[in-house]
Design an enzyme around this catalytic site. Structure first.
Site, PDB file in Angstrom:
ATOM      1  N   GLU A   1       0.839  -1.217   0.000  1.00 27.17           N
ATOM      2  CA  GLU A   1       0.000   0.000   0.000  1.00 27.17           C
ATOM      3  C   GLU A   1       0.869   1.260   0.000  1.00 27.17           C
ATOM      4  O   GLU A   1       1.712   1.436   0.884  1.00 27.17           O
ATOM      5  CB  GLU A   1      -0.906  -0.020   1.233  1.00 27.17           C
ATOM      6  CG  GLU A   1      -1.880   1.147   1.245  1.00 27.17           C
ATOM      7  CD  GLU A   1      -2.884   1.088   2.410  1.00 27.17           C
ATOM      8  OE1 GLU A   1      -3.212  -0.034   2.851  1.00 27.17           O
ATOM      9  OE2 GLU A   1      -3.308   2.156   2.857  1.00 27.17           O
TER      10      GLU A   1
ATOM     11  N   ASP B   1       2.887 -15.144  11.619  1.00 25.73           N
ATOM     12  CA  ASP B   1       1.501 -15.464  11.264  1.00 25.73           C
ATOM     13  C   ASP B   1       0.660 -14.224  11.576  1.00 25.73           C
ATOM     14  O   ASP B   1       0.185 -14.038  12.694  1.00 25.73           O
ATOM     15  CB  ASP B   1       1.051 -16.676  12.095  1.00 25.73           C
ATOM     16  CG  ASP B   1      -0.392 -17.070  11.805  1.00 25.73           C
ATOM     17  OD1 ASP B   1      -1.114 -16.277  11.159  1.00 25.73           O
ATOM     18  OD2 ASP B   1      -0.794 -18.159  12.250  1.00 25.73           O
TER      19      ASP B   1
ATOM     20  N   HIS C   1      -1.032   9.637  -0.464  1.00 25.99           N
ATOM     21  CA  HIS C   1      -1.334   8.530  -1.373  1.00 25.99           C
ATOM     22  C   HIS C   1      -1.055   8.907  -2.813  1.00 25.99           C
ATOM     23  O   HIS C   1      -0.518   8.127  -3.581  1.00 25.99           O
ATOM     24  CB  HIS C   1      -2.836   8.197  -1.286  1.00 25.99           C
ATOM     25  CG  HIS C   1      -3.136   7.072  -0.356  1.00 25.99           C
ATOM     26  ND1 HIS C   1      -2.824   5.776  -0.650  1.00 25.99           N
ATOM     27  CD2 HIS C   1      -3.724   7.038   0.854  1.00 25.99           C
ATOM     28  CE1 HIS C   1      -3.212   4.994   0.343  1.00 25.99           C
ATOM     29  NE2 HIS C   1      -3.752   5.737   1.281  1.00 25.99           N
TER      30      HIS C   1
HETATM   31  C1  MEV Z   1      -5.596   3.319   5.252  1.00 26.69           C
HETATM   32  O1  MEV Z   1      -4.977   2.115   4.845  1.00 26.69           O
HETATM   33  C2  MEV Z   1      -5.604   3.433   6.767  1.00 26.69           C
HETATM   34  C3  MEV Z   1      -6.397   4.595   7.323  1.00 26.69           C
HETATM   35  O2  MEV Z   1      -7.718   4.568   6.810  1.00 26.69           O
HETATM   36  C4  MEV Z   1      -6.399   4.464   8.826  1.00 26.69           C
HETATM   37  C5  MEV Z   1      -7.332   5.433   9.531  1.00 26.69           C
HETATM   38  O3  MEV Z   1      -8.315   5.887   8.930  1.00 26.69           O
HETATM   39  O4  MEV Z   1      -7.063   5.693  10.724  1.00 26.69           O
HETATM   40  C6  MEV Z   1      -5.811   5.921   6.896  1.00 26.69           C
END
Ligand code: MEV
Length: 399
Positions: free
Chosen positions: A82, A282, A379
């Site tokens: 990610e 795990d 992102h």
């Molecule tokens: C995304 O992978 C994780 C978040 O959604 C966590 C959150 O909202 O606290 C950004």
């Protein structure tokens, strides 16, 4: 000896090869370690791990710099697909340095095995019979795991629980508590639970059905905390105090609402799972235990706590964490072994403490972004890089 700082300024601007050079110097990697960064699991070893193997599957192996955990400078190896998780974690670790980083602790590595007993004619006398024979039953299990015993672990206690109302009628459940030392312990506990079952059947005149560990390993917990001056969150026009208060309010939302708590806790596992994967753990067991723990008061809630105390933001995370540094994938996977080397060859307790510090940091990163610019900016930077690469490739191939 002075430890090298994990504050690697500009690490993200380097190429993967240059980053590997920095890592090799930092963690004293030799040629075979360097090779493990390229290769990973051998096909022949994969064939020994699971059934019907036809190939291998790769994921990015990345480093989050900037960590201080219990006063030690640390680089954190992560395996994750990610975008922005690694950068966010590095960013949170950098912020936490302003308060000295993360402090951690853990319980002894005590796992729980469950033996389900049905058709028990008298639950009260069955419970008394097990209690009366407890020491003898535990002593019978001791020869099963000589290595764990030699290292100071082994069976510790038996506890009887009554489940009087279930869809299949009343049942007794016996919990076997066992210290599995540096093993995750699933095999050791399952072997002991299976060995114990016929003895419990004889004592209770019941019928043993399931004999399996519980993934709610709440006797084996790790915790981490941090205390960060709120002015560390100030940036340009952004007031650090407001950011810190926003983080507390965001956490309150996840305490009160399971819809938010699921997302909040998912963010924690962005970090924990990535390090768990890198070190050959795990991660399903870790997730199962922690999510069950998040619902321990009958409602699914945030796993973290955040509050403002004087001029600091104080955070804490405590979860069950069943991890191992011997056996399992750590035996076969050269990159998992390398990840453990980068972490300073931790024992299982130390690895759990590192994982929980990472979880707390990842949560901090997510909440900080969510209460300020939002999550999409981070992102989109990598998305943009990817889009550019694939459109260049597409143009190339259409020529
Ligand atoms: C995304 O992978 C994780 C978040 O959604 C966590 C959150 O909202 O606290 C950004």
């Amino acid at each position: 000896m002075n430890e090298p700082s994990s504050r690697l300024k500009g690490f993200y601007r380097l190429s993967p090869q240059e980053r590997a050079e920095v890592l090799a110097r930092w963690a004293d990697l030799d040629a075979s370690d360097r090779a493990a960064l390229q290769g990973g699991l051998a096909l022949a070893d994969a064939d020994l791990l699971v059934e019907n193997v036809v190939g291998l599957y790769s994921l990015p192996f990345a480093i989050a710099p900037n960590f201080i955990i219990d006063g030690r400078e640390m680089l954190i190896p992560m395996v994750i697909e990610e975008p922005s998780v690694v950068a966010a974690l590095a960013n949170a670790a950098r912020l936490a340095r302003a308060g000295g980083g993360f402090s951690t602790g853990s319980t002894a590595p005590v796992m729980i095995g469950q033996i389900q007993l049905l058709d028990v004619p008298d639950a009260v006398s069955a419970t008394e019979a097990i209690e009366a024979q407890k020491e003898a039953l535990l002593a019978e299990l001791e020869p099963l795991h000589p290595t764990i015993r030699r290292l100071g672990g082994g069976p510790l206690d038996l506890q009887v629980r009554r489940l009087d109302e279930t869809p299949a009628g009343p049942m007794l459940v016996v919990h076997l508590l066992m210290d599995t030392r540096d093993a995750m312990g699933a095999n050791a506990v399952n072997t002991a639970a299976e060995a114990l079952a016929p003895r419990l059947e004889a004592l209770t005149q019941g019928r043993a059905l399931l004999r399996i560990l519980s993934n709610l390993s709440d006797r084996r917990r790790a915790w981490a905390s941090c205390r960060i001056p709120v002015n560390a969150f100030s940036q340009g026009d952004l007031d650090g105090g407001r950011v810190a208060r926003g983080i507390v309010e965001a956490n309150a939302f996840a305490w009160a609402d399971p819809y938010r708590a699921a997302t909040h806790n998912k963010g924690i596992f962005n970090g924990i799972d990535a390090v768990a994967l890198a070190t050959g753990q795990d991660w399903r067991a870790i997730e199962a235990g922690a999510h069950a723990y998040a619902a321990r008061d009958g409602r699914y809630r945030t796993l973290t706590q955040w509050q403002v105390e004087e001029d600091s933001l104080v955070g804490r995370l405590e979860i069950p964490l069943a991890v191992g540094t011997v056996g399992g994938l750590t035996r076969y996977h050269p990159t998992a072994r390398l990840a453990l080397k980068i972490l300073g060859q931790p024992n299982a307790r130390r690895l759990a403490e590192i994982l929980v510090a990472v979880g707390l940091a990842q949560n901090l990163a997510a909440l900080r972004a969510l209460v300020t610019e939002g999550i999409q900016r981070g992102h989109m930077a990598l998305h943009a890089r990817r889009r550019q690469k694939y459109s260049e490739q597409a143009q190339e191939s259409s020529r």
